[in-house]
Motif scaffolding. Sequence first.
Motif, PDB file in Angstrom:
ATOM      1  N   VAL A   1       0.839  -1.204   0.000  1.00  0.00           N
ATOM      2  CA  VAL A   1       0.000   0.000   0.000  1.00  0.00           C
ATOM      3  C   VAL A   1       0.871   1.250   0.000  1.00  0.00           C
ATOM      4  N   SER A   2       1.889   1.264   0.837  1.00  0.00           N
ATOM      5  CA  SER A   2       2.775   2.429   0.920  1.00  0.00           C
ATOM      6  C   SER A   2       3.503   2.661  -0.405  1.00  0.00           C
TER       7      SER A   2
ATOM      8  N   ALA B   1       2.573   1.690  -3.367  1.00  0.00           N
ATOM      9  CA  ALA B   1       1.621   2.090  -4.401  1.00  0.00           C
ATOM     10  C   ALA B   1       1.337   3.590  -4.335  1.00  0.00           C
ATOM     11  N   ILE B   2       1.172   4.109  -3.125  1.00  0.00           N
ATOM     12  CA  ILE B   2       0.906   5.542  -2.956  1.00  0.00           C
ATOM     13  C   ILE B   2       2.103   6.358  -3.424  1.00  0.00           C
ATOM     14  N   MET B   3       3.300   5.930  -3.036  1.00  0.00           N
ATOM     15  CA  MET B   3       4.493   6.667  -3.439  1.00  0.00           C
ATOM     16  C   MET B   3       4.695   6.600  -4.951  1.00  0.00           C
ATOM     17  N   TYR B   4       4.394   5.462  -5.545  1.00  0.00           N
ATOM     18  CA  TYR B   4       4.504   5.326  -6.996  1.00  0.00           C
ATOM     19  C   TYR B   4       3.538   6.283  -7.705  1.00  0.00           C
TER      20      TYR B   4
ATOM     21  N   LEU C   1       3.625   4.037   8.287  1.00  0.00           N
ATOM     22  CA  LEU C   1       4.681   3.398   7.497  1.00  0.00           C
ATOM     23  C   LEU C   1       5.035   4.241   6.281  1.00  0.00           C
ATOM     24  N   ILE C   2       4.078   4.990   5.768  1.00  0.00           N
ATOM     25  CA  ILE C   2       4.332   5.842   4.600  1.00  0.00           C
ATOM     26  C   ILE C   2       5.478   6.813   4.875  1.00  0.00           C
ATOM     27  N   LYS C   3       5.697   7.178   6.128  1.00  0.00           N
ATOM     28  CA  LYS C   3       6.783   8.116   6.472  1.00  0.00           C
ATOM     29  C   LYS C   3       8.146   7.526   6.161  1.00  0.00           C
ATOM     30  N   TRP C   4       8.282   6.207   6.271  1.00  0.00           N
ATOM     31  CA  TRP C   4       9.562   5.587   5.940  1.00  0.00           C
ATOM     32  C   TRP C   4       9.880   5.848   4.478  1.00  0.00           C
ATOM     33  N   TYR C   5       8.877   5.714   3.635  1.00  0.00           N
ATOM     34  CA  TYR C   5       9.084   5.924   2.201  1.00  0.00           C
ATOM     35  C   TYR C   5       9.286   7.403   1.882  1.00  0.00           C
ATOM     36  N   GLN C   6       8.587   8.259   2.585  1.00  0.00           N
ATOM     37  CA  GLN C   6       8.723   9.695   2.337  1.00  0.00           C
ATOM     38  C   GLN C   6      10.105  10.209   2.689  1.00  0.00           C
ATOM     39  N   THR C   7      10.714   9.614   3.689  1.00  0.00           N
ATOM     40  CA  THR C   7      12.050  10.069   4.111  1.00  0.00           C
ATOM     41  C   THR C   7      13.174   9.293   3.431  1.00  0.00           C
ATOM     42  N   ASN C   8      12.824   8.243   2.698  1.00  0.00           N
ATOM     43  CA  ASN C   8      13.839   7.445   2.012  1.00  0.00           C
ATOM     44  C   ASN C   8      13.648   7.442   0.494  1.00  0.00           C
ATOM     45  N   VAL C   9      12.873   8.413  -0.009  1.00  0.00           N
ATOM     46  CA  VAL C   9      12.609   8.480  -1.436  1.00  0.00           C
ATOM     47  C   VAL C   9      13.886   8.842  -2.181  1.00  0.00           C
ATOM     48  N   ARG C  10      14.090   8.194  -3.313  1.00  0.00           N
ATOM     49  CA  ARG C  10      15.253   8.455  -4.132  1.00  0.00           C
ATOM     50  C   ARG C  10      14.894   9.439  -5.247  1.00  0.00           C
ATOM     51  N   HIS C  11      15.747  10.429  -5.452  1.00  0.00           N
ATOM     52  CA  HIS C  11      15.505  11.412  -6.484  1.00  0.00           C
ATOM     53  C   HIS C  11      16.433  11.154  -7.681  1.00  0.00           C
ATOM     54  N   ARG C  12      15.864  11.211  -8.868  1.00  0.00           N
ATOM     55  CA  ARG C  12      16.665  11.049 -10.063  1.00  0.00           C
ATOM     56  C   ARG C  12      17.080  12.405 -10.617  1.00  0.00           C
TER      57      ARG C  12
END
Length: 296
Positions: free
Chosen positions: A188-189, A191-194, A284-295
């Motif tokens: 779920v997390s 999918a939202i980040m994608y 849990l979404i916060k883990w992805y928000q703080t670990n997002v990779r930028h291209r």
Amino acid sequence: MTQATTIGFIGTGVMGKSMCQHLLDAGYTVNVYTRTKSKAQALVTAGANWKDSVKEIATDSDVIITIVGFPSDVEEVYFGEKGIIEQAKTGSYLIDMTTSDPMLAETIAQKGKEKGLHSLDAPVSGGDVGAKNGSLTIMVGGQQDDYQAMLPIFNRLGSNVIRQGEAGAGQHTKMANQITIASNMIGVSEAIMYAKKSGLDPSSVLESISQGAAGSWSLRNLAPRMTEGDDRPGFYIKHFIKDMTIALSSAKRMGLLTPGLELSLELYQELEKRGEADSGTQALIKWYQTNVRHRD
């Protein structure tokens, strides 16, 4: 059991409070105890009888329901000279609705039987929403006759009540439930980040995929909270970590590999270290928000 039955209720947290209220609304006499009395005040105002100790709950009730935090809390209220097993009246029914260790449920059942008590392990799923709506899933372990006797009470609390087997079976079923949720929350997390990274409106995406093959309780109920930044707990991260730890330990005893469970536990433990233990599992979404990779 009839409404003349006196029910003792120990634990009035996020879910226990609503569950206890349903029993009051059904006309049962309810005795209530929790460590922090203020958490039970609304129930007392609604008609519950406050008791000052586990011992008083046990001696003054026909059915004793517990829904506390951790296996150590379960041990504290059930065992010892002032615990439920020593103090409950012969013939009383003990229902532990805490998500706890299956082996502990078996121990409670055995020691309860030695004292002439009827024990059931009956963990629940459905979070704060299910508790409020009386639509919880209740997974029961214990003797068939005891289950049948308690079914009217269970039906006041849940809409999906199934006996899974003997003592401990309810807890094993709940572990299967938590293992499913553990990997699902990662999906779920992600999918939202994608959706966000691809320039889509996550809320609109959720409206589409929640009705398709990807649909799940977490997607329908927790994903909207993720997109809104609502971390209020329907189920605490600290309790989910406890559940996953029990599930992982049980799986290892059975020689079962659970890589999805292990990954989810690792991510949630990282959040706990960041101070999110009392947030809802949707954080849990916060883990992805703080670990997002930028291209570039």
